[in-house]
Scaffold this motif. Sequence first.
Motif, mmCIF file in Angstrom:
data_model
loop_
_atom_site.group_PDB
_atom_site.id
_atom_site.type_symbol
_atom_site.label_atom_id
_atom_site.label_comp_id
_atom_site.label_asym_id
_atom_site.label_seq_id
_atom_site.Cartn_x
_atom_site.Cartn_y
_atom_site.Cartn_z
ATOM 1 N N GLY A 26 0.863 5.671 0.453
ATOM 2 C CA GLY A 26 0.163 6.881 0.875
ATOM 3 C C GLY A 26 0.991 8.112 0.589
ATOM 4 O O GLY A 26 2.213 8.048 0.493
ATOM 5 N N TRP A 36 -5.505 3.706 1.491
ATOM 6 C CA TRP A 36 -4.291 3.935 0.714
ATOM 7 C C TRP A 36 -4.399 3.246 -0.644
ATOM 8 O O TRP A 36 -5.118 2.258 -0.815
ATOM 9 N N ASP A 69 -4.872 1.026 6.762
ATOM 10 C CA ASP A 69 -4.411 1.602 5.492
ATOM 11 C C ASP A 69 -5.383 1.289 4.354
ATOM 12 O O ASP A 69 -5.013 1.308 3.176
ATOM 13 N N LYS A 105 0.842 -1.194 0.000
ATOM 14 C CA LYS A 105 0.000 0.000 0.000
ATOM 15 C C LYS A 105 0.881 1.250 0.000
ATOM 16 O O LYS A 105 1.976 1.260 0.578
ATOM 17 N N TRP A 111 1.302 5.552 11.464
ATOM 18 C CA TRP A 111 1.241 4.807 10.197
ATOM 19 C C TRP A 111 2.188 3.609 10.174
ATOM 20 O O TRP A 111 2.027 2.704 9.368
#
Length: 744
Positions: free
Chosen positions: A529, A546, A543, A527, A536
């Motif tokens: 972001g 994301w 997530d 993932k 995080w």
Amino acid sequence: MKSNLLKTAITLAFMVSAVFSLPTGVTMKKFYDHSKVSFIKDRVKTIWMGEVPGLPQHFWVLGQYGYIYTLYPTAGTYDHTSMVPNTSLDYTKTRITDFHEKVHPHIGSEYGSWNISFHPNFKENGKFYIIYMGKKPGQADFGTKSGGLVTLDEWQAYGEKHDSVKVVRTMLTYDHHASYGVCCMIFGPDGYLYISSCDYGSNSQDLTHMGRKILRIDVDKKDDGKEYGIPSDNPLVNETDPNIKKEIWAWGIRNIWGMHFDDITGDLWTGEIGQLQWEELNLVKKGSNGGWFDMGDGEASQHGQGFSGPCKATGNSTTISTTAFDCTKYAQPFWAFPRNASVVAGEISDNANYIPISSIAGGKNFMGAKDSPFYGYHIFFDTEDSQFWATKPDQPATFMWGTAGSLGRAKWIWYPEGDPVTDAPAATRYFRITFDVPEGKTVSAANLVLTADNSFIAYVNYNQAGSNADWSSVNIYDVTSSVTTGSNVIAISVTNETVGAAGLIGALNITYSDDSKDSHVTGTSWKAGNTFTSGWQAKDFNDGSWASSKILGDNGMDPWGSFASEKVTISGTPPSLIGQAPDSLDTGRDRNNAGQNGDGHNGVVFMDRDTFGYLYAIFVCWEAGKKYHEIYRLDHPDMKPAIAGCTDSTRAGYNAMAGISDPSQCGTPIKPIAQLQAEAKSKVFANIQSIGQVTVPKNAIGVELYDLQGKMVWRYTSSRVYEPTAIRVPVNLKTGILQVRPLY
């Protein structure tokens, strides 16, 4: 990021030491009476032969167009339970099955049936496997070089001598394109079936196609929708692309003739048939890429002109190119052989230092008497000139797949925005992947290997693993203490300092206490972001919003070049010419004429080994102007027999009779019977509890008893026992028992 490693490797490959030498004069001789038994006279093109497990010097022979024969010592001439070599030439040939209607019959091709592999427990379960070219669905007939369906079938053998057989099921199929391609297979020491998946076409680098790979499957399990299982440690099992074939164990293959697991190092030997200029002898490792990418017969300039496919000479040039492709990610061959003197011009030209071979095929290790100068050497052959060669590695080949420094199949990734390879913004992006360590698994080592452009900070389960601002080298961090049973997370922040190229590539490589391995590599499963959020790095962070990471390309892509962590490291004794088949055996032969399977090759086409270490070769001979195949034994005064294969239960009786308790003594020369009997009388076996009583060990299904001559004299079988169980022995066997061997 390019190098001259390839050019150096070729030069070194042909630096044959003048000091090294092995005996020469290896030839072939008959081991059965050809006036009574002859495959040539019966017009049989034999393609494979092998000793039947549990029946020393009893052979099965596979005809190319769908026939299996037994080649057994004639009844009463040889007692295989004596565990001494057969000296009689009196053999009987019997056809035990005919499945030619299923097999592509095209004459003058490499089509047909190719290989038989006996299940590791064949003696107990009678299972064996045949791979062949069959019909495609809806194909009315085979046509001429029209392609077909590569088919793997499971068969069952019955009877005391396994001379009654029937097909049980079809396990695997895939399309084979028109023209050449020979499949072969072998069970590995891990019990899995390794298949060199033949094909014709440009499939070598296509991981969504079975062809031109080495596959590894579990014949004793069935995954959903399959007639076999995929081992959990195959190199591509964690690939997220559902089209990638998880059966693949190695790729970049062209046309392998012959595979063998080295008895000493455990490495997989293969003989790689080249096209125009080079032949290869390879030690193939898990996850390695041999580099072949065949473009078709019409594109001669694109065929593997140099070794390892893309690392080739350009067109018809004799200069090896290292600029057209990044060669560092391909596994180099153990040895590369030019097909003729014109190949080795220019920088690698030295007629005293190259070894010309016309068409290579893999062979077997000689594991006869340990005092033989050939002991432990891999004996292979030139299929066109029928020359026998010998070589061996200095040590096991090493390959970094799944180990501390491996990037495996990792991809360069980035947050999905524009073209990150050229104009990623000057910003920080965040990447995560969660994974599980199964219950019951103990992590013995976990290493995070990665780099990023420009800088990164990496975490495993919120623990900072490391950071670096130099993308030009791979970083390796020991994170063993951070990886736990159950859920885990890798979290990495990457900062691109100026507008331009940006990317992340990495892998977490885990080794468990049972020596199994797992890898989690960068790809679309990660993932991505673009905004910092507190926490995080934690594994319980959500997530879900994301994006999936964008794949930029493979290790080796521009502008970063290759991080050469995937190298096969091999070294060994230069190949030595040890002999050649005679020009004339039964009906003679012509080296300048086409041969094996009807075209392209002549002379020896397959090699196998028996219980005692003798090597056998299928040889092309002529009858009535056509080619047929006969079987011979390799012959040399120093190729003495021994007690081979100490780990094979069928040989345990004789091993004990010879006083061998250490499996490493497999090559101990045979002792005289009188000496063996004298030694045996002084032995005391712990599993003989008392006169007339023995114990079936835990998890066994029975026992076999052997006398002083190593002959089985009594057998007891039952359902599996889960605790040691005492059983009574017949009164007439109370004395003279040499060994009690459990059956599993």
